[in-house]
Motif scaffolding. Structure first.
Motif, PDB file in Angstrom:
ATOM      1  N   VAL A 130      -1.473   5.754  -2.788  1.00  0.00           N
ATOM      2  CA  VAL A 130      -2.617   6.467  -3.346  1.00  0.00           C
ATOM      3  C   VAL A 130      -2.139   7.573  -4.271  1.00  0.00           C
ATOM      4  CG1 VAL A 130      -4.142   6.023  -1.397  1.00  0.00           C
ATOM      5  CG2 VAL A 130      -2.683   8.033  -1.368  1.00  0.00           C
ATOM      6  N   THR A 131      -3.058   8.043  -5.123  1.00  0.00           N
ATOM      7  CA  THR A 131      -2.776   9.174  -5.991  1.00  0.00           C
ATOM      8  C   THR A 131      -3.844  10.232  -5.787  1.00  0.00           C
ATOM      9  OG1 THR A 131      -4.104   8.390  -7.865  1.00  0.00           O
ATOM     10  CG2 THR A 131      -1.850   7.567  -7.701  1.00  0.00           C
ATOM     11  N   HIS A 132      -3.694  11.348  -6.497  1.00  0.00           N
ATOM     12  CA  HIS A 132      -4.667  12.431  -6.363  1.00  0.00           C
ATOM     13  C   HIS A 132      -5.971  12.098  -7.052  1.00  0.00           C
ATOM     14  CE1 HIS A 132      -3.073  13.050 -10.385  1.00  0.00           C
ATOM     15  NE2 HIS A 132      -4.119  13.801 -10.644  1.00  0.00           N
ATOM     16  N   ARG A 133      -5.976  11.086  -7.888  1.00  0.00           N
ATOM     17  CA  ARG A 133      -7.174  10.779  -8.684  1.00  0.00           C
ATOM     18  C   ARG A 133      -8.224   9.999  -7.896  1.00  0.00           C
ATOM     19  NH1 ARG A 133      -6.377  11.702 -14.056  1.00  0.00           N
ATOM     20  NH2 ARG A 133      -4.241  12.041 -14.740  1.00  0.00           N
ATOM     21  N   LYS A 134      -7.775   9.058  -7.081  1.00  0.00           N
ATOM     22  CA  LYS A 134      -8.735   8.194  -6.400  1.00  0.00           C
ATOM     23  C   LYS A 134      -8.133   7.651  -5.116  1.00  0.00           C
ATOM     24  CE  LYS A 134     -11.610   4.084  -7.133  1.00  0.00           C
ATOM     25  NZ  LYS A 134     -11.943   2.981  -8.062  1.00  0.00           N
ATOM     26  N   PHE A 135      -8.948   7.663  -4.056  1.00  0.00           N
ATOM     27  CA  PHE A 135      -8.536   7.085  -2.785  1.00  0.00           C
ATOM     28  C   PHE A 135      -9.270   5.768  -2.619  1.00  0.00           C
ATOM     29  CE2 PHE A 135      -9.093   6.522   1.846  1.00  0.00           C
ATOM     30  CZ  PHE A 135      -7.757   6.450   2.209  1.00  0.00           C
ATOM     31  N   ASP A 136      -8.573   4.666  -2.899  1.00  0.00           N
ATOM     32  CA  ASP A 136      -9.161   3.335  -2.817  1.00  0.00           C
ATOM     33  C   ASP A 136      -8.734   2.704  -1.493  1.00  0.00           C
ATOM     34  OD1 ASP A 136     -10.123   0.793  -3.071  1.00  0.00           O
ATOM     35  OD2 ASP A 136      -9.337   0.454  -5.089  1.00  0.00           O
ATOM     36  N   LEU A 137      -9.633   2.711  -0.523  1.00  0.00           N
ATOM     37  CA  LEU A 137      -9.301   2.226   0.809  1.00  0.00           C
ATOM     38  C   LEU A 137      -8.921   0.753   0.790  1.00  0.00           C
ATOM     39  CD1 LEU A 137      -9.059   2.694   3.815  1.00  0.00           C
ATOM     40  CD2 LEU A 137     -11.525   2.284   4.024  1.00  0.00           C
ATOM     41  N   LYS A 138      -9.604  -0.048  -0.002  1.00  0.00           N
ATOM     42  CA  LYS A 138      -9.301  -1.478  -0.047  1.00  0.00           C
ATOM     43  C   LYS A 138      -7.884  -1.723  -0.556  1.00  0.00           C
ATOM     44  CE  LYS A 138     -14.064  -3.070  -0.706  1.00  0.00           C
ATOM     45  NZ  LYS A 138     -14.996  -3.820  -1.598  1.00  0.00           N
ATOM     46  N   ALA A 139      -7.457  -0.902  -1.512  1.00  0.00           N
ATOM     47  CA  ALA A 139      -6.139  -1.101  -2.115  1.00  0.00           C
ATOM     48  C   ALA A 139      -5.006  -0.615  -1.219  1.00  0.00           C
ATOM     49  CB  ALA A 139      -6.069  -0.388  -3.470  1.00  0.00           C
TER      50      ALA A 139
END
Length: 227
Positions: A130-139
């Motif tokens: 993950v990054t600070h920009r977006k938390f993509d749970l599926k990814a």
């Protein structure tokens, strides 16, 4: 001219994440002199070391030696949210102090390095997810589970060594069997808390990128100095 202890880099327009914001290396006052280890790093490690210590003190003695506790949960949370260095250090400091205070001093030398390895493994595996920009749970779901499971597994397997050295093989078997009941909260709790924190405050993962950026810049400076 670069000061000792600070990475020096060329004034390029590379965009990197540092200190909570994406900035360019063209900002001379920001990026020509960056500390590798800052006050906020010490503060983060100190806070989580204290939390690990307190939660480890809530101990339930095991019949075969050692004890069940909730400190490992906090080590995993620190490693997943703030990176392998914070996870390793807070586990090493907090858990070792707890062993000494609880009267398990003979376990402390083993705890010292085992907890560091636990935090580093979990944090390092989850670092690129993950990054600070977006938390993509599926990814990142698979990586999150794998990092937590392997972090927990390393704790269980590495403690076989002190159980064998300090006690005996029946105690090793008892430790492995006794670790089964703790799987639910040792693995489940960190995953749930990291997901909740990531969805509510995705920028919390920016700290990990900040640390990684500083170390990358430090390596670049060291490489440039050798050329």
């Amino acid at each position: 001219m670069c000061r000792v202890g600070y990475p020096c880099i060329p004034a390029k327009r590379d965009r990197v994440f540092y200190g909570g914001d994406t900035v360019t290396t063209k900002r001379v006052g920001v990026f020509r002199h960056i500390k590798i280890w800052e006050a906020k790093d010490i503060a983060v490690v100190a806070v989580f070391s204290g939390l690990v210590f307190v939660l480890t003190m809530v101990a339930i003695p095991m019949p075969i030696g050692g004890y069940w506790h909730f400190g490992n949960v906090m080590i995993m949370i620190a490693a997943l949210l703030f990176g392998p260095l914070v996870g390793g250090l807070c586990g090493m400091i907090g858990a070792t102090l707890a062993d000494l205070v609880l009267g398990y001093g003979m376990w402390a030398p083993f705890t010292f390095w085992i907890k560091f390895v636990n935090g580093v493994i979990a944090g390092y595996l989850f670092l690129p997810a993950v990054t600070h920009r977006k938390f993509d749970l599926k990814a990142c779901w698979t990586t999150l589970v794998v990092a937590t499971v392997l972090g927990y597994a390393s704790n269980v397997l590495l403690y076989v060594i002190p159980y064998w050295i300090l006690l005996d093989w029946p105690s090793v078997v008892g430790w492995l069997v006794g670790a089964v009941p703790s799987i639910a909260y040792e693995i489940g709790a960190p995953i749930i808390i990291v997901i909740a924190a990531g969805r509510a405050f995705p920028r919390i993962f920016g700290y990990r990128e900040s640390v990684r950026t500083r170390f990358d810049l430090y390596r670049k400076r060291k490489k440039a100095s050798l050329e």
